[in-house]
Each structure stands twice: as structure tokens, then as C-alpha cells.
Design an enzyme around this catalytic site. Sequence first.
Site, mmCIF file in Angstrom:
data_model
loop_
_atom_site.group_PDB
_atom_site.id
_atom_site.type_symbol
_atom_site.label_atom_id
_atom_site.label_comp_id
_atom_site.label_asym_id
_atom_site.label_seq_id
_atom_site.Cartn_x
_atom_site.Cartn_y
_atom_site.Cartn_z
ATOM 1 N N LYS A 193 0.872 -1.269 0.078
ATOM 2 C CA LYS A 193 0.086 0.011 -0.131
ATOM 3 C C LYS A 193 0.771 1.229 -0.167
ATOM 4 C CE LYS A 193 -2.388 -1.168 3.702
ATOM 5 N NZ LYS A 193 -1.737 -2.325 4.096
ATOM 6 N N ARG A 268 -9.639 0.553 9.093
ATOM 7 C CA ARG A 268 -9.368 -0.927 9.202
ATOM 8 C C ARG A 268 -10.393 -1.544 10.042
ATOM 9 N NH1 ARG A 268 -3.422 0.101 9.053
ATOM 10 N NH2 ARG A 268 -2.288 -1.865 9.269
ATOM 11 N N ARG A 307 11.571 -6.400 4.591
ATOM 12 C CA ARG A 307 11.325 -5.206 5.064
ATOM 13 C C ARG A 307 11.892 -4.667 6.421
ATOM 14 N NH1 ARG A 307 5.521 -2.196 4.738
ATOM 15 N NH2 ARG A 307 5.153 -3.021 6.744
ATOM 16 N N ARG A 313 11.212 -1.446 12.099
ATOM 17 C CA ARG A 313 10.175 -1.527 12.543
ATOM 18 C C ARG A 313 9.841 -2.803 13.341
ATOM 19 N NH1 ARG A 313 5.000 -0.179 8.504
ATOM 20 N NH2 ARG A 313 4.018 -1.678 10.285
ATOM 21 N N ARG A 325 -1.031 -9.416 13.411
ATOM 22 C CA ARG A 325 -1.341 -8.458 12.642
ATOM 23 C C ARG A 325 -2.392 -9.024 11.612
ATOM 24 N NH1 ARG A 325 3.950 -5.949 10.953
ATOM 25 N NH2 ARG A 325 2.926 -4.669 9.590
HETATM 26 P P1 AMP Z 1 0.481 0.233 9.043
HETATM 27 O O1 AMP Z 1 1.825 1.002 8.733
HETATM 28 O O2 AMP Z 1 -0.563 0.602 8.359
HETATM 29 O O3 AMP Z 1 0.862 -1.352 9.019
HETATM 30 O O4 AMP Z 1 0.136 0.471 10.680
HETATM 31 C C1 AMP Z 1 0.951 -0.067 11.629
HETATM 32 C C2 AMP Z 1 0.025 -0.308 12.950
HETATM 33 O O5 AMP Z 1 -0.497 1.130 13.271
HETATM 34 C C3 AMP Z 1 -0.953 -1.118 13.029
HETATM 35 O O6 AMP Z 1 -0.525 -2.420 13.048
HETATM 36 C C4 AMP Z 1 -1.702 -0.756 13.985
HETATM 37 O O7 AMP Z 1 -1.301 -0.955 15.157
HETATM 38 C C5 AMP Z 1 -1.631 0.789 13.871
HETATM 39 N N1 AMP Z 1 -2.595 1.597 13.062
HETATM 40 C C6 AMP Z 1 -2.315 1.925 11.920
HETATM 41 N N2 AMP Z 1 -3.920 2.185 11.266
HETATM 42 C C7 AMP Z 1 -4.712 2.046 12.003
HETATM 43 C C8 AMP Z 1 -5.941 1.833 12.004
HETATM 44 N N3 AMP Z 1 -6.609 2.508 10.994
HETATM 45 N N4 AMP Z 1 -6.501 1.703 12.853
HETATM 46 C C9 AMP Z 1 -5.989 1.207 14.207
HETATM 47 N N5 AMP Z 1 -4.568 1.051 14.362
HETATM 48 C C10 AMP Z 1 -3.941 1.464 13.197
#
Ligand code: AMP
Length: 369
Positions: A193, A268, A307, A313, A325
Amino acid sequence: MIKIHDKYFKPFISASEIDLALTQMATAISEDLAGEIPVFIGVLNGSFMVVSDFVKKYKTPCEVAFVKLASYEGMSSTAEVQRLIGLNIDLKNRHVVILEDIIDTGNTLQEIYTIFQNEGVQSLRIATLFYKPEAFNKDLKIHYIGIEIPDKFIVGYGLDYDGLGRNLPEVYQLKNTEPMINIVLFGKPGAGKGTQADFLKEKYKLIHISTGDVFRFNMKNNTDLGVLAKSYIEKGELVPDEVTINMLQAEVEKNRDANGFIFDGFPRTVAQAQALDAFLEEKNMEISGTLALEANDDILISRLLERGKTSGRADDQDENKIRIRFEEYNEKTAPLIDFYKAQNKFHSINGIGTIEEISARLNAVVDQL
Ligand code: AMP
């Protein structure tokens, strides 16, 4: 951005800028007319807001009147004649200031000016909140100008577009571009994404909001939000809806005149999707389409672990956390597929291939939105 009738308008001049311009005009006029009681004349319809706000800032005595230009057919000819209606003050020997909301070509102003000149006034001045120097083509002196603007169509603060928009407290400018494109980029962690959002952002001139990136930025800077989010993110769990929704809304508000948005990692949960729809509707916006990047879990896990070696991360470096996740996704995020299918906005895109191949697939869908 707002929509009036069939057209889109973007914020242009704020209420506070207007307030400042009117204050400066009131000060300048009261200095020039010290000791006199001027008559301010507003030209309806547009000037009602300007006159109302302006006279509140004018601290010494003054009179106020409104006029309107009306066309009528002369008795002996069919030519259109302009006539002022509504004037109920004798202007003989008075200091008159015509107060306009906007001076464009100056055609209306010229008519009014000539009529007032014949009233035996002592002095006649022209003041306008907005002035379009590129459009003005009359040989008239404009004594007081609030804000000079380019020759673009504006609406708000008394000015209308086909009857609507006069009640807006700030001014908006016609947007010549297409309606907004608002994309939800959907997919499991590792689906690509973020990478694809960068291409879409460039190609369609959109604002990219990644909730994950915003959380990570806050974590890095140790903000209250960052500290709160960290406790969830490090376990691979979702941050609570309320926190995420408020944060997302603040990010949209920061970019009020955007061409559109890419929502990456948001929504999400169904609650987030509902909140997003309601929030966008308030702003006369909507999701154009949800683009889901699909790939199988084995590929995603290996991509994420790869990654994790460079991204730093913590949630990418541990297969257990990655699995959590995915479980969060299956349980809370996957129901969004039906949510967007019900709205006819769901588009599935094969997320396996080279970055360029996937990008081309996404563009083909966006071009159809
Ligand atoms: P990402 O970079 O999109 O994979 O997000 C990393 C982490 O941020 C996720 O595993 C969640 O813990 C938190 N996070 C990101 N976006 C959301 C969302 N829309 N709702 C809840 N938690 C989020």
C-alpha cells in the site's frame, strides 16, 4: 472543498483575513472623513455582509443605506435603462461612500457612480472589499481596496453562485479541476500500500495519509498520541478506533484544498469506515473507490520480514507479531470488503508482480473512478 450546484470551490480567503481588511478600511475612511458624518451606501444584493460588518468597525457616527440597480424599459424606447431603487436619503452636500463587496469589470459601479454624481453630493468615494485589477476596465478611482484578487470566480461572504453561497462566512474560489478523487488503499500488511500510494500521489496529485506513518511519527517524537499508540502497535494490535478516527480527521482538515486523498491503512474497522463516510459527507466529499491489493499470506510474510531487516519496525521483525496483525486484519478489517462491496466501491487488484505492473493495474482502476 465545497460543492455548490454542479461546481466545486476551494477555500480562498478566510473570515479572519476579511475581518482584518474591513478593519483597515474602516480606519482609513474614518481618518479621511474625520469630523464628518458620511453616508455609506451598500449595493444589494452582494454587499449586505460587507456593510453589516464594516459599519460595526466604524467607530464614529455614520448613516447607512442600501440601493439596488434595476433594469426597466424606457417609455419611448426599447433600450434597457438602469435605475437605482431604494434610496431614501437626500444626498445633497453629503459625503457619500459607495461600499461594494466586489469590483469586477466596474460596469455596475460606473452606472451607480454616474447616478450619484448627479445628486449634488459633496464628495463621492468608492470602497470595496474585493477588487479584481485584471478585470476592471473603467476610468474610475477606487479610493479604498480591502483585498486584491485574481480574475477568478469567487463565492461566499455575500457573493453567490446562482443564488447559493451568500451565507458562507469565508470566501471560496471556483476550482477548475475535476471532482476530488478519494481512494482507500486496502490490503493486508505487506500488500504494498505504501509503495503504491507514492505513485498514485504523484500521478493524481493527491494527499497521502498513512495512519501507520502518522502513528510512527508520533512515536518517534514521543507525543502523548505516540506513547498511547506504541502500546498497541508493538503488540501488532489495532489502536482504538476513537483515537485513530480523530487523528485521521485532523490530517484531512490540515489539507482543506487538496485534489483528493489516499487513505492508506484507514479504515481498518467497520466503525472507522462508518466514521469516515459520515465525516466526508459533512464536507461534501466521498470515497471514490476502495482498491484492495491482494496477495497470499506466505508472500506477505516474507515481504514483511525482508522489510523488517531495513525498516527498523519492531512489528515487521517478528513472525508472531506479523501473524497477530493478520489475525487483526481477518477479524476486524476483512468485513470492510462487504461494506464497500455494498456501496459498489470495492475493486480487487492482483498485488503480485513487479511494482510497475501493480501500479499499472491500480491506475487503470483509478482512471475509471
Ligand atoms: P501500518 O503501517 O498501516 O501497517 O500500521 C502499523 C500499525 O499502526 C498497525 O498495526 C496498528 O497498530 C496501527 N494502525 C495503523 N492504522 C490503524 C487504524 N486505521 N486503526 C487502528 N490501528 C492502526
